[in-house]
Design a protein around this motif. Structure first.
Motif, PDB file in Angstrom:
ATOM      1  N   HIS A 187     -11.731  -3.584   4.914  1.00 20.54           N
ATOM      2  CA  HIS A 187     -10.593  -3.094   5.667  1.00 20.54           C
ATOM      3  C   HIS A 187      -9.323  -3.872   5.312  1.00 20.54           C
ATOM      4  O   HIS A 187      -9.385  -4.933   4.694  1.00 20.54           O
ATOM      5  N   ARG A 188      -8.200  -3.325   5.721  1.00 20.64           N
ATOM      6  CA  ARG A 188      -6.912  -3.951   5.429  1.00 20.64           C
ATOM      7  C   ARG A 188      -6.871  -5.388   5.947  1.00 20.64           C
ATOM      8  O   ARG A 188      -7.363  -5.683   7.037  1.00 20.64           O
ATOM      9  N   GLY A 189      -6.280  -6.263   5.144  1.00 23.80           N
ATOM     10  CA  GLY A 189      -6.125  -7.650   5.550  1.00 23.80           C
ATOM     11  C   GLY A 189      -7.372  -8.501   5.386  1.00 23.80           C
ATOM     12  O   GLY A 189      -7.332  -9.706   5.653  1.00 23.80           O
ATOM     13  N   LEU A 215      -9.296   3.772  -0.873  1.00 23.20           N
ATOM     14  CA  LEU A 215      -7.996   4.064  -0.255  1.00 23.20           C
ATOM     15  C   LEU A 215      -7.986   5.463   0.374  1.00 23.20           C
ATOM     16  O   LEU A 215      -7.011   6.209   0.288  1.00 23.20           O
ATOM     17  N   ASP A 221      -8.556  -3.127  11.849  1.00 24.45           N
ATOM     18  CA  ASP A 221      -8.625  -1.741  11.407  1.00 24.45           C
ATOM     19  C   ASP A 221      -9.797  -1.011  12.056  1.00 24.45           C
ATOM     20  O   ASP A 221      -9.695   0.153  12.424  1.00 24.45           O
ATOM     21  N   GLU A 267      -1.142  -7.235   4.914  1.00 27.66           N
ATOM     22  CA  GLU A 267      -1.860  -5.961   4.952  1.00 27.66           C
ATOM     23  C   GLU A 267      -2.762  -5.762   3.737  1.00 27.66           C
ATOM     24  O   GLU A 267      -3.585  -4.841   3.710  1.00 27.66           O
ATOM     25  N   LEU A 268      -2.592  -6.592   2.737  1.00 30.97           N
ATOM     26  CA  LEU A 268      -3.333  -6.437   1.491  1.00 30.97           C
ATOM     27  C   LEU A 268      -4.805  -6.794   1.673  1.00 30.97           C
ATOM     28  O   LEU A 268      -5.141  -7.807   2.298  1.00 30.97           O
ATOM     29  N   ALA A 269      -5.689  -5.981   1.116  1.00 33.68           N
ATOM     30  CA  ALA A 269      -7.121  -6.312   1.030  1.00 33.68           C
ATOM     31  C   ALA A 269      -7.399  -6.815  -0.382  1.00 33.68           C
ATOM     32  O   ALA A 269      -6.781  -6.355  -1.346  1.00 33.68           O
ATOM     33  N   ASP A 327      -2.343  -1.620  -2.336  1.00 36.98           N
ATOM     34  CA  ASP A 327      -3.066  -1.765  -1.069  1.00 36.98           C
ATOM     35  C   ASP A 327      -4.331  -2.594  -1.247  1.00 36.98           C
ATOM     36  O   ASP A 327      -4.913  -3.061  -0.267  1.00 36.98           O
ATOM     37  N   LEU A 328      -4.759  -2.736  -2.502  1.00 38.94           N
ATOM     38  CA  LEU A 328      -6.004  -3.434  -2.820  1.00 38.94           C
ATOM     39  C   LEU A 328      -5.794  -4.267  -4.069  1.00 38.94           C
ATOM     40  O   LEU A 328      -5.223  -3.785  -5.053  1.00 38.94           O
ATOM     41  N   VAL A 344     -10.330   0.457   3.428  1.00 33.32           N
ATOM     42  CA  VAL A 344      -9.684   0.480   2.118  1.00 33.32           C
ATOM     43  C   VAL A 344     -10.719   0.851   1.057  1.00 33.32           C
ATOM     44  O   VAL A 344     -10.444   1.621   0.127  1.00 33.32           O
TER      45      VAL A 344
END
Length: 285
Positions: A36-38, A72, A4, A202-204, A170-171, A12
């Motif tokens: 960040h993502r991931g 986010l 990212d 993609e999840l943080a 997303d988190l 995120v």
């Protein structure tokens, strides 16, 4: 470097010079880090270090006294919080759930964010399939119709992960997820959490714990806290060292890894100087 960061995408979570005071007491002092993502982060530190307060910012539950918190892509204080929280999964093993709902029904309540007894809405076929897939993914296949009170504490912990994931957040925030578990249940839960890096790339995620042994093998980054300040933050390998952890816990502790799992052992004969002046400032630069 995070993909990212390389792509120039927004974090995120981003805390910048965050301070939090309660009355005359400073709980957090100048906290800064970005997720960040991931990435899969750990918040580590002794009791009273400020871990739960940091997690409260990440979950859009509290506002800083000064500094900025972006969750986010939205700055706290400038966004409608209820809508933002629907994109955040939260796992707390101390969840006060004493529901007679089935496991599947408990997972489905993650779509509304509240426990309804009984469910006052009809899940769609797609939602039912998604719930069952998450139940299987978290190692609970075949238990869909079992009542919540009949589940073991370890099974409930994994069910709460499925519940948090059903809204496709997303988190994901995990607040001391292994609390009260025996070693077998703890390991099952940690395997479930570690699998997130493959099942939800993609999840943080952010895990809060006091114990390095309770970090999932997927842990990529860490924030080490002491007395409301960051001792070190960044990649887990750079943060979770004998020197840094010993300073944070004010006791000589030897830190190491077996495979991708961390361990910590008392090492009173060869610990670092725990009274070194300006340690936090030096390590944070």
């Amino acid at each position: 470097m995070s993909t990212d960061v390389a792509a120039g995408q927004r974090p995120v979570i981003e805390l910048a010079e965050v301070t939090f005071r309660r009355g005359e007491r400073t709980i957090l002092d100048s906290i800064s880090f970005a997720v960040h993502r991931g990435e899969h982060w750990a918040l580590i530190g002794p009791n009273g270090a400020g871990k739960s307060t940091v997690l409260g910012f990440c979950g859009a539950l509290i506002h800083p006294t000064s500094g900025t918190v972006d969750v986010l892509g939205h700055r706290l204080g400038r966004v409608e919080l209820q809508a933002l929280r629907r994109s955040i999964g939260h796992v707390n093993p101390r969840h006060p759930l004493t529901s007679p709902l089935t496991l599947r029904e408990v997972v489905l309540t993650g779509l509304t964010g509240s426990i309804e007894i009984p469910l006052r809405w009809q899940p769609t076929p797609a939602q039912l399939r998604h719930a069952d897939a998450l139940i299987e993914q978290t190692g609970l296949a075949g238990k869909n119709e079992e009542k919540w009170p009949t589940l073991s504490q370890g099974e409930r912990g994994r069910a709460l992960i499925a519940r948090a994931l059903i809204c496709q957040p997303d988190l994901l925030l995990l607040d001391e997820p292994t609390t009260g578990l025996d070693v077998a249940a703890r390991e099952q839960l940690l395997v479930t959490i570690a699998a997130l890096e493959h099942n939800h790339p993609e999840l943080a995620s952010i895990v809060v714990t006091h114990h390095l042994e309770e970090l999932p093998s997927s842990t990529s980054h860490a924030v080490l806290l002491k007395d409301g300040r960051i001792v070190r933050s960044g990649s887990a390998a750079d943060v979770l060292t004998t020197e840094h952890v010993s300073f944070a816990f004010t006791y000589p502790i030897r830190v190491g890894q077996h495979g991708r799992r961390w361990f910590a052992l008392a090492s009173p004969d060869d610990g670092p100087d725990l009274d070194a002046e300006n340690y936090v400032q030096t390590c944070s630069t």
